[in-house]
Design a protein around this motif. Sequence first.
Motif, PDB file in Angstrom:
ATOM      1  N   ILE A  11     -30.868  34.024  80.198  1.00  0.00           N
ATOM      2  CA  ILE A  11     -29.921  34.577  79.242  1.00  0.00           C
ATOM      3  C   ILE A  11     -30.381  35.892  78.659  1.00  0.00           C
ATOM      4  CG2 ILE A  11     -29.027  32.308  78.638  1.00  0.00           C
ATOM      5  CD1 ILE A  11     -30.645  32.374  76.087  1.00  0.00           C
ATOM      6  N   PHE A  12     -31.702  36.196  78.767  1.00  0.00           N
ATOM      7  CA  PHE A  12     -32.205  37.457  78.231  1.00  0.00           C
ATOM      8  C   PHE A  12     -32.532  38.462  79.334  1.00  0.00           C
ATOM      9  CE2 PHE A  12     -33.702  35.127  74.269  1.00  0.00           C
ATOM     10  CZ  PHE A  12     -32.718  35.683  73.486  1.00  0.00           C
ATOM     11  N   CYS A  13     -31.873  38.380  80.484  1.00  0.00           N
ATOM     12  CA  CYS A  13     -32.255  39.219  81.606  1.00  0.00           C
ATOM     13  C   CYS A  13     -31.920  40.679  81.393  1.00  0.00           C
ATOM     14  CB  CYS A  13     -31.601  38.707  82.885  1.00  0.00           C
ATOM     15  SG  CYS A  13     -29.794  38.781  82.862  1.00  0.00           S
ATOM     16  N   TRP A  37     -36.379  51.886  72.949  1.00  0.00           N
ATOM     17  CA  TRP A  37     -36.583  51.583  71.534  1.00  0.00           C
ATOM     18  C   TRP A  37     -35.679  50.434  71.091  1.00  0.00           C
ATOM     19  CZ3 TRP A  37     -33.595  51.319  67.191  1.00  0.00           C
ATOM     20  CH2 TRP A  37     -34.276  51.217  65.969  1.00  0.00           C
ATOM     21  N   LYS A  38     -34.416  50.486  71.510  1.00  0.00           N
ATOM     22  CA  LYS A  38     -33.452  49.448  71.116  1.00  0.00           C
ATOM     23  C   LYS A  38     -33.827  48.090  71.700  1.00  0.00           C
ATOM     24  CE  LYS A  38     -28.504  48.320  71.507  1.00  0.00           C
ATOM     25  NZ  LYS A  38     -27.202  48.808  72.034  1.00  0.00           N
ATOM     26  N   THR A  39     -34.269  48.093  72.943  1.00  0.00           N
ATOM     27  CA  THR A  39     -34.681  46.835  73.579  1.00  0.00           C
ATOM     28  C   THR A  39     -35.822  46.189  72.815  1.00  0.00           C
ATOM     29  OG1 THR A  39     -34.012  47.674  75.754  1.00  0.00           O
ATOM     30  CG2 THR A  39     -35.496  45.791  75.727  1.00  0.00           C
ATOM     31  N   ILE A  40     -36.839  46.981  72.505  1.00  0.00           N
ATOM     32  CA  ILE A  40     -37.974  46.460  71.743  1.00  0.00           C
ATOM     33  C   ILE A  40     -37.535  46.050  70.342  1.00  0.00           C
ATOM     34  CG2 ILE A  40     -40.237  47.012  70.775  1.00  0.00           C
ATOM     35  CD1 ILE A  40     -40.288  46.658  73.789  1.00  0.00           C
ATOM     36  N   ASP A  41     -36.684  46.843  69.733  1.00  0.00           N
ATOM     37  CA  ASP A  41     -36.208  46.548  68.386  1.00  0.00           C
ATOM     38  C   ASP A  41     -35.533  45.182  68.321  1.00  0.00           C
ATOM     39  OD1 ASP A  41     -35.611  47.371  65.604  1.00  0.00           O
ATOM     40  OD2 ASP A  41     -33.521  47.331  66.291  1.00  0.00           O
ATOM     41  N   GLN A  42     -34.732  44.849  69.313  1.00  0.00           N
ATOM     42  CA  GLN A  42     -33.932  43.627  69.272  1.00  0.00           C
ATOM     43  C   GLN A  42     -34.630  42.417  69.889  1.00  0.00           C
ATOM     44  OE1 GLN A  42     -30.095  44.356  71.032  1.00  0.00           O
ATOM     45  NE2 GLN A  42     -29.499  45.849  69.474  1.00  0.00           N
ATOM     46  N   LYS A  43     -35.548  42.647  70.839  1.00  0.00           N
ATOM     47  CA  LYS A  43     -36.079  41.540  71.634  1.00  0.00           C
ATOM     48  C   LYS A  43     -37.568  41.264  71.442  1.00  0.00           C
ATOM     49  CE  LYS A  43     -32.083  40.917  73.569  1.00  0.00           C
ATOM     50  NZ  LYS A  43     -31.264  39.720  73.163  1.00  0.00           N
ATOM     51  N   TYR A  44     -38.322  42.233  70.939  1.00  0.00           N
ATOM     52  CA  TYR A  44     -39.755  42.007  70.727  1.00  0.00           C
ATOM     53  C   TYR A  44     -39.947  41.017  69.575  1.00  0.00           C
ATOM     54  CZ  TYR A  44     -44.735  43.026  70.019  1.00  0.00           C
ATOM     55  OH  TYR A  44     -46.097  42.926  69.892  1.00  0.00           O
ATOM     56  N   CYS A  45     -40.955  40.154  69.668  1.00  0.00           N
ATOM     57  CA  CYS A  45     -41.021  39.020  68.740  1.00  0.00           C
ATOM     58  C   CYS A  45     -42.073  39.136  67.629  1.00  0.00           C
ATOM     59  CB  CYS A  45     -41.241  37.721  69.518  1.00  0.00           C
ATOM     60  SG  CYS A  45     -42.792  37.643  70.436  1.00  0.00           S
ATOM     61  N   PHE A  46     -42.813  40.249  67.558  1.00  0.00           N
ATOM     62  CA  PHE A  46     -43.895  40.312  66.567  1.00  0.00           C
ATOM     63  C   PHE A  46     -43.748  41.459  65.565  1.00  0.00           C
ATOM     64  CE2 PHE A  46     -46.227  38.152  70.134  1.00  0.00           C
ATOM     65  CZ  PHE A  46     -46.396  36.933  69.497  1.00  0.00           C
ATOM     66  N   HIS A  47     -42.540  42.022  65.408  1.00  0.00           N
ATOM     67  CA  HIS A  47     -42.374  43.132  64.467  1.00  0.00           C
ATOM     68  C   HIS A  47     -42.841  42.757  63.055  1.00  0.00           C
ATOM     69  CE1 HIS A  47     -40.310  46.076  66.938  1.00  0.00           C
ATOM     70  NE2 HIS A  47     -39.474  45.159  67.381  1.00  0.00           N
ATOM     71  N   LYS A 208     -36.215  34.632  70.409  1.00  0.00           N
ATOM     72  CA  LYS A 208     -35.261  35.425  69.650  1.00  0.00           C
ATOM     73  C   LYS A 208     -33.851  34.897  69.882  1.00  0.00           C
ATOM     74  CE  LYS A 208     -35.737  38.516  67.431  1.00  0.00           C
ATOM     75  NZ  LYS A 208     -35.516  39.896  67.832  1.00  0.00           N
ATOM     76  N   THR A 209     -33.081  34.842  68.806  1.00  0.00           N
ATOM     77  CA  THR A 209     -31.681  34.398  68.911  1.00  0.00           C
ATOM     78  C   THR A 209     -30.695  35.486  68.500  1.00  0.00           C
ATOM     79  OG1 THR A 209     -31.832  33.481  66.665  1.00  0.00           O
ATOM     80  CG2 THR A 209     -32.263  31.974  68.513  1.00  0.00           C
ATOM     81  N   GLY A 210     -31.200  36.627  68.077  1.00  0.00           N
ATOM     82  CA  GLY A 210     -30.326  37.709  67.651  1.00  0.00           C
ATOM     83  C   GLY A 210     -31.100  39.003  67.538  1.00  0.00           C
ATOM     84  N   PRO A 211     -30.440  40.093  67.179  1.00  0.00           N
ATOM     85  CA  PRO A 211     -31.092  41.407  67.149  1.00  0.00           C
ATOM     86  C   PRO A 211     -32.032  41.625  65.978  1.00  0.00           C
ATOM     87  CG  PRO A 211     -28.822  41.597  66.418  1.00  0.00           C
ATOM     88  CD  PRO A 211     -28.990  40.186  66.902  1.00  0.00           C
ATOM     89  N   SER A 291     -43.682  41.089  74.836  1.00  0.00           N
ATOM     90  CA  SER A 291     -43.649  39.714  74.317  1.00  0.00           C
ATOM     91  C   SER A 291     -42.289  39.433  73.694  1.00  0.00           C
ATOM     92  CB  SER A 291     -44.749  39.521  73.267  1.00  0.00           C
ATOM     93  OG  SER A 291     -46.016  39.807  73.816  1.00  0.00           O
ATOM     94  N   SER A 292     -41.640  38.375  74.168  1.00  0.00           N
ATOM     95  CA  SER A 292     -40.308  38.051  73.651  1.00  0.00           C
ATOM     96  C   SER A 292     -40.199  36.622  73.140  1.00  0.00           C
ATOM     97  CB  SER A 292     -39.259  38.278  74.741  1.00  0.00           C
ATOM     98  OG  SER A 292     -39.518  37.440  75.851  1.00  0.00           O
TER      99      SER A 292
END
Length: 343
Positions: A11-13, A37-47, A208-211, A291-292
Amino acid sequence: MQKHIIYILTIFCSISCTHPMDKTCINTPEGNMEYLWKTIDQKYCFHEEKGIDWQGVHDLYLPQIQSLDPKDYHGLFDLLAQMLDTLQDGHVNLYSDFDISSCTKWYEGYAKNFDWQIIQKQYLHDYRIAGSLYYNTIDEGRVGYIYYSSFSNGFNASNIYEVLKTFNNCNGIVLDVRNNGGGAMDNAYKLASTFIENDTIAGYWQHKTGPGHNDFSELEEMWIHADDMPVKWLKPVIILSNRNAFSATNFFISCMKNCAPNCIVLGDKSGGGGGMPMSYELPNGWMVRFSSIKMTDINKQSIEEGIDPDLNVQMLSTDCDDILDAAIEYINSKTIHKIKNYI
């Protein structure tokens, strides 16, 4: 757990464009930067965990990207790699036809605390190889020693059986995973199962379940199944760790420290890597991995920054392995009954 992970990967492909002319999907230096930047912003898990000002990173790098010659692919790659390096995550890479970026800040500046040549010369001498496990008895047969260099390398129950049969009269085992950079999680589960009698929760994971930076699923259990490895070792085992023990090795160390009753972790703090990586394609065809999905230990504490050893020992000598010597001393101590009570 594995079925859940496969589903999540499906689902996160990709991240879809909101509009055909969305600048984050245009193959220009700025378009590739915005998409990344947007991909990392929404999908990276350690911000949030790392306190990363990702918007500030965007504002720092955008003017530099905009000033690039559109044909300067190497310059674009280097700037995007520097932008990703602010995450300080060994699971983050940028892939192109001409280069691969990687973050090394998570282990730079730490002591190496490992020298395979010293182990061969001073301790192991001749050794056998079962699957991918280097092993033999040391200390005049009193201690069993295993070196496992990568969880990417496989082994099976027959390999474990042969190793443990060799160690049948030993007081305990030293399992050395220093400089093991990780690999397959299945091998981490299997090896941990060797030292655990019953099905055990090894930790938790969430995706992650959302942005939003805090949009995560509920924690789900990660289990070590006792029957994954029918051959068992329930006498003392010492895990040797250093800062270059990363990813699946980091997870394995967490499992052993918290779940194996006759185990202690000795050496230095592990290198971390508590996220499961995922890859996306940029508009120009480059790939980014990051990491996601994040994992915790059994106490629901993050393992991203590494696992502290039960006993911190540094390798200070140049002709012997102080960490291995300390492990041998603990195993041979006559006061050991249940090793965790000995610390």
